[in-house]
Scaffold this motif. Structure first.
Motif, PDB file in Angstrom:
ATOM      1  N   ILE A 125       0.850  -1.178   0.000  1.00  0.00           N
ATOM      2  CA  ILE A 125       0.000   0.000   0.000  1.00  0.00           C
ATOM      3  C   ILE A 125       0.888   1.231   0.000  1.00  0.00           C
ATOM      4  CG2 ILE A 125      -0.242   0.075   2.502  1.00  0.00           C
ATOM      5  CD1 ILE A 125      -3.115   1.127   1.899  1.00  0.00           C
ATOM      6  N   GLU A 126       0.545   2.156  -0.873  1.00  0.00           N
ATOM      7  CA  GLU A 126       1.246   3.434  -0.949  1.00  0.00           C
ATOM      8  C   GLU A 126       0.253   4.507  -0.533  1.00  0.00           C
ATOM      9  OE1 GLU A 126       2.599   3.896  -4.989  1.00  0.00           O
ATOM     10  OE2 GLU A 126       3.085   1.764  -5.072  1.00  0.00           O
ATOM     11  N   SER A 127       0.734   5.529   0.138  1.00  0.00           N
ATOM     12  CA  SER A 127      -0.148   6.594   0.607  1.00  0.00           C
ATOM     13  C   SER A 127       0.482   7.953   0.354  1.00  0.00           C
ATOM     14  CB  SER A 127      -0.393   6.428   2.124  1.00  0.00           C
ATOM     15  OG  SER A 127      -1.125   7.515   2.628  1.00  0.00           O
ATOM     16  N   VAL A 128      -0.361   8.900  -0.033  1.00  0.00           N
ATOM     17  CA  VAL A 128       0.044  10.300  -0.086  1.00  0.00           C
ATOM     18  C   VAL A 128      -1.053  11.078   0.635  1.00  0.00           C
ATOM     19  CG1 VAL A 128      -1.007  10.713  -2.345  1.00  0.00           C
ATOM     20  CG2 VAL A 128       0.769  12.268  -1.500  1.00  0.00           C
ATOM     21  N   ALA A 129      -0.639  11.960   1.526  1.00  0.00           N
ATOM     22  CA  ALA A 129      -1.611  12.722   2.302  1.00  0.00           C
ATOM     23  C   ALA A 129      -1.080  14.112   2.566  1.00  0.00           C
ATOM     24  CB  ALA A 129      -1.899  12.016   3.625  1.00  0.00           C
ATOM     25  N   THR A 130      -2.017  15.026   2.709  1.00  0.00           N
ATOM     26  CA  THR A 130      -1.664  16.364   3.155  1.00  0.00           C
ATOM     27  C   THR A 130      -2.623  16.728   4.284  1.00  0.00           C
ATOM     28  OG1 THR A 130      -1.254  18.654   2.512  1.00  0.00           O
ATOM     29  CG2 THR A 130      -3.078  17.552   1.414  1.00  0.00           C
ATOM     30  N   THR A 131      -2.071  17.312   5.319  1.00  0.00           N
ATOM     31  CA  THR A 131      -2.843  17.716   6.479  1.00  0.00           C
ATOM     32  C   THR A 131      -2.965  19.227   6.478  1.00  0.00           C
ATOM     33  OG1 THR A 131      -1.941  15.858   7.707  1.00  0.00           O
ATOM     34  CG2 THR A 131      -2.958  17.605   8.997  1.00  0.00           C
ATOM     35  N   ASP A 132      -4.190  19.718   6.523  1.00  0.00           N
ATOM     36  CA  ASP A 132      -4.427  21.168   6.553  1.00  0.00           C
ATOM     37  C   ASP A 132      -3.622  21.899   5.487  1.00  0.00           C
ATOM     38  OD1 ASP A 132      -6.255  20.930   8.661  1.00  0.00           O
ATOM     39  OD2 ASP A 132      -4.635  20.968  10.125  1.00  0.00           O
ATOM     40  N   GLN A 133      -3.555  21.313   4.293  1.00  0.00           N
ATOM     41  CA  GLN A 133      -2.896  21.893   3.124  1.00  0.00           C
ATOM     42  C   GLN A 133      -1.407  22.133   3.330  1.00  0.00           C
ATOM     43  OE1 GLN A 133      -5.349  25.237   2.017  1.00  0.00           O
ATOM     44  NE2 GLN A 133      -7.056  23.936   1.477  1.00  0.00           N
ATOM     45  N   GLN A 134      -0.773  21.312   4.177  1.00  0.00           N
ATOM     46  CA  GLN A 134       0.679  21.352   4.357  1.00  0.00           C
ATOM     47  C   GLN A 134       1.325  20.526   3.252  1.00  0.00           C
ATOM     48  OE1 GLN A 134       2.166  23.157   6.912  1.00  0.00           O
ATOM     49  NE2 GLN A 134       0.112  23.887   7.354  1.00  0.00           N
ATOM     50  N   ALA A 135       2.633  20.353   3.307  1.00  0.00           N
ATOM     51  CA  ALA A 135       3.350  19.569   2.302  1.00  0.00           C
ATOM     52  C   ALA A 135       2.869  18.112   2.315  1.00  0.00           C
ATOM     53  CB  ALA A 135       4.850  19.626   2.587  1.00  0.00           C
ATOM     54  N   ASP A 136       2.868  17.492   1.145  1.00  0.00           N
ATOM     55  CA  ASP A 136       2.479  16.086   1.035  1.00  0.00           C
ATOM     56  C   ASP A 136       3.399  15.209   1.879  1.00  0.00           C
ATOM     57  OD1 ASP A 136       0.669  16.984  -0.818  1.00  0.00           O
ATOM     58  OD2 ASP A 136       1.650  16.055  -2.548  1.00  0.00           O
ATOM     59  N   GLN A 137       2.798  14.188   2.485  1.00  0.00           N
ATOM     60  CA  GLN A 137       3.559  13.174   3.207  1.00  0.00           C
ATOM     61  C   GLN A 137       3.307  11.858   2.485  1.00  0.00           C
ATOM     62  OE1 GLN A 137       2.725  13.178   7.396  1.00  0.00           O
ATOM     63  NE2 GLN A 137       2.760  15.388   7.514  1.00  0.00           N
ATOM     64  N   ARG A 138       4.380  11.163   2.130  1.00  0.00           N
ATOM     65  CA  ARG A 138       4.276   9.929   1.361  1.00  0.00           C
ATOM     66  C   ARG A 138       4.821   8.767   2.182  1.00  0.00           C
ATOM     67  NH1 ARG A 138       3.422  11.419  -3.986  1.00  0.00           N
ATOM     68  NH2 ARG A 138       3.576  13.665  -4.263  1.00  0.00           N
ATOM     69  N   SER A 139       4.169   7.602   2.039  1.00  0.00           N
ATOM     70  CA  SER A 139       4.640   6.424   2.746  1.00  0.00           C
ATOM     71  C   SER A 139       4.235   5.175   1.990  1.00  0.00           C
ATOM     72  CB  SER A 139       4.069   6.385   4.169  1.00  0.00           C
ATOM     73  OG  SER A 139       2.669   6.190   4.115  1.00  0.00           O
ATOM     74  N   ALA A 140       4.818   4.058   2.383  1.00  0.00           N
ATOM     75  CA  ALA A 140       4.475   2.767   1.807  1.00  0.00           C
ATOM     76  C   ALA A 140       4.627   1.701   2.885  1.00  0.00           C
ATOM     77  CB  ALA A 140       5.366   2.456   0.611  1.00  0.00           C
ATOM     78  N   ALA A 141       3.802   0.661   2.783  1.00  0.00           N
ATOM     79  CA  ALA A 141       3.804  -0.411   3.773  1.00  0.00           C
ATOM     80  C   ALA A 141       3.348  -1.703   3.115  1.00  0.00           C
ATOM     81  CB  ALA A 141       2.868  -0.047   4.930  1.00  0.00           C
ATOM     82  N   THR A 142       3.502  -2.795   3.839  1.00  0.00           N
ATOM     83  CA  THR A 142       2.969  -4.081   3.422  1.00  0.00           C
ATOM     84  C   THR A 142       1.977  -4.532   4.486  1.00  0.00           C
ATOM     85  OG1 THR A 142       4.691  -5.324   4.567  1.00  0.00           O
ATOM     86  CG2 THR A 142       5.102  -4.748   2.250  1.00  0.00           C
ATOM     87  N   ALA A 143       1.141  -5.527   4.124  1.00  0.00           N
ATOM     88  CA  ALA A 143       0.189  -6.056   5.094  1.00  0.00           C
ATOM     89  C   ALA A 143      -0.096  -7.520   4.820  1.00  0.00           C
ATOM     90  CB  ALA A 143      -1.104  -5.264   5.063  1.00  0.00           C
ATOM     91  N   THR A 144      -0.414  -8.220   5.878  1.00  0.00           N
ATOM     92  CA  THR A 144      -0.853  -9.608   5.803  1.00  0.00           C
ATOM     93  C   THR A 144      -2.077  -9.751   6.691  1.00  0.00           C
ATOM     94  OG1 THR A 144       0.585 -10.253   7.624  1.00  0.00           O
ATOM     95  CG2 THR A 144       1.464 -10.552   5.403  1.00  0.00           C
ATOM     96  N   SER A 145      -2.811 -10.814   6.464  1.00  0.00           N
ATOM     97  CA  SER A 145      -3.995 -11.074   7.273  1.00  0.00           C
ATOM     98  C   SER A 145      -3.607 -11.743   8.578  1.00  0.00           C
ATOM     99  CB  SER A 145      -4.961 -11.981   6.518  1.00  0.00           C
ATOM    100  OG  SER A 145      -6.025 -12.370   7.368  1.00  0.00           O
ATOM    101  N   ALA A 146      -4.231 -11.292   9.644  1.00  0.00           N
ATOM    102  CA  ALA A 146      -4.100 -11.962  10.933  1.00  0.00           C
ATOM    103  C   ALA A 146      -5.382 -12.744  11.209  1.00  0.00           C
ATOM    104  CB  ALA A 146      -3.831 -10.945  12.042  1.00  0.00           C
ATOM    105  N   GLY A 147      -6.299 -12.768  10.222  1.00  0.00           N
ATOM    106  CA  GLY A 147      -7.578 -13.468  10.369  1.00  0.00           C
ATOM    107  C   GLY A 147      -8.601 -12.614  11.090  1.00  0.00           C
ATOM    108  N   ASN A 148      -9.844 -13.021  11.027  1.00  0.00           N
ATOM    109  CA  ASN A 148     -10.936 -12.358  11.750  1.00  0.00           C
ATOM    110  C   ASN A 148     -11.007 -10.849  11.528  1.00  0.00           C
ATOM    111  OD1 ASN A 148     -11.834 -14.819  12.889  1.00  0.00           O
ATOM    112  ND2 ASN A 148     -10.193 -14.679  14.393  1.00  0.00           N
ATOM    113  N   GLY A 149     -10.818 -10.402  10.286  1.00  0.00           N
ATOM    114  CA  GLY A 149     -10.946  -8.981   9.981  1.00  0.00           C
ATOM    115  C   GLY A 149      -9.812  -8.129  10.498  1.00  0.00           C
TER     116      GLY A 149
END
Length: 191
Positions: A125-149
């Motif tokens: 998953i890649e993310s780009v976000a800006t808070t209150d119109q500040q500079a963009d913050q970018r990140s990336a992560a991985t995920a796996t299921s732990a079951g049960n949602g």
């Protein structure tokens, strides 16, 4: 500041992986990797064309969402899981439960988009976000299921972070995440 914590949680925790069903492997509706509770972590997919630390080529689109501060304990969350789908998602709602004596009202605004793609044993998953119109913050992560949602999300860009448990529900178009440690709930829709 509440909004700073909110955006940090969204950027560093909103990562999803693989084709998984609400009861774990075997009930996913679509083709793709099935995540096993004890599977090895996904292999991060790093775009070599991006400058170091950029994490994603996504851009925000000017659709800010106001953070809703709710002065009560977070209600129970029915994490139904669901078969995640690759795509780009736009943040449409964020609620922060501040406790019975906490602040109410609004806590700033966030414009956030995420891209979910399949990876070996899970999702990137890649993310780009800006808070209150500040500079963009970018990140990336991985995920796996732990079951049960529940997803185990591990940030790898711009810095590595520990795995964080995140409850989720996905109905094919709307992804809702609950981060219990922060008592925050995020809703994103496919675009």
């Amino acid at each position: 500041m509440l909004i700073s914590r909110s955006i940090a949680c969204l950027i560093f925790v909103v990562a999803c992986g693989g084709k998984i069903g609400p009861d774990g492997p075997g009930d996913a509706a679509a083709d793709g990797p099935v995540l096993l509770k004890d599977a090895s972590p996904p292999t991060p997919v790093v775009d070599a064309s991006l400058p170091t630390g950029e994490c994603t080529d996504l851009d925000v689109v000017g659709q800010s969402t106001t953070v809703e501060l709710v002065p009560e304990e977070a209600p129970p969350f029915a994490a139904t899981g669901g078969s995640l789908a690759e795509g780009i998602y736009q943040l449409t709602s964020i609620i922060e439960y501040t406790g019975p004596n906490g602040a109410g009202g609004t806590g700033g605004s966030i414009d956030d988009r995420i891209r979910i793609t399949s990876a070996k044993n899970g999702w990137n998953i890649e993310s780009v976000a800006t808070t209150d119109q500040q500079a963009d913050q970018r990140s990336a992560a991985t995920a796996t299921s732990a079951g049960n949602g529940e997803l185990l999300v591990t940030q790898y860009c711009p810095d590595a972070g520990p795995a964080t448990a995140t409850l989720y529900s996905f109905d094919g178009a709307t992804l809702t995440l609950r981060i219990d440690a922060a008592e925050e709930q995020f809703t994103l829709v496919t675009k």
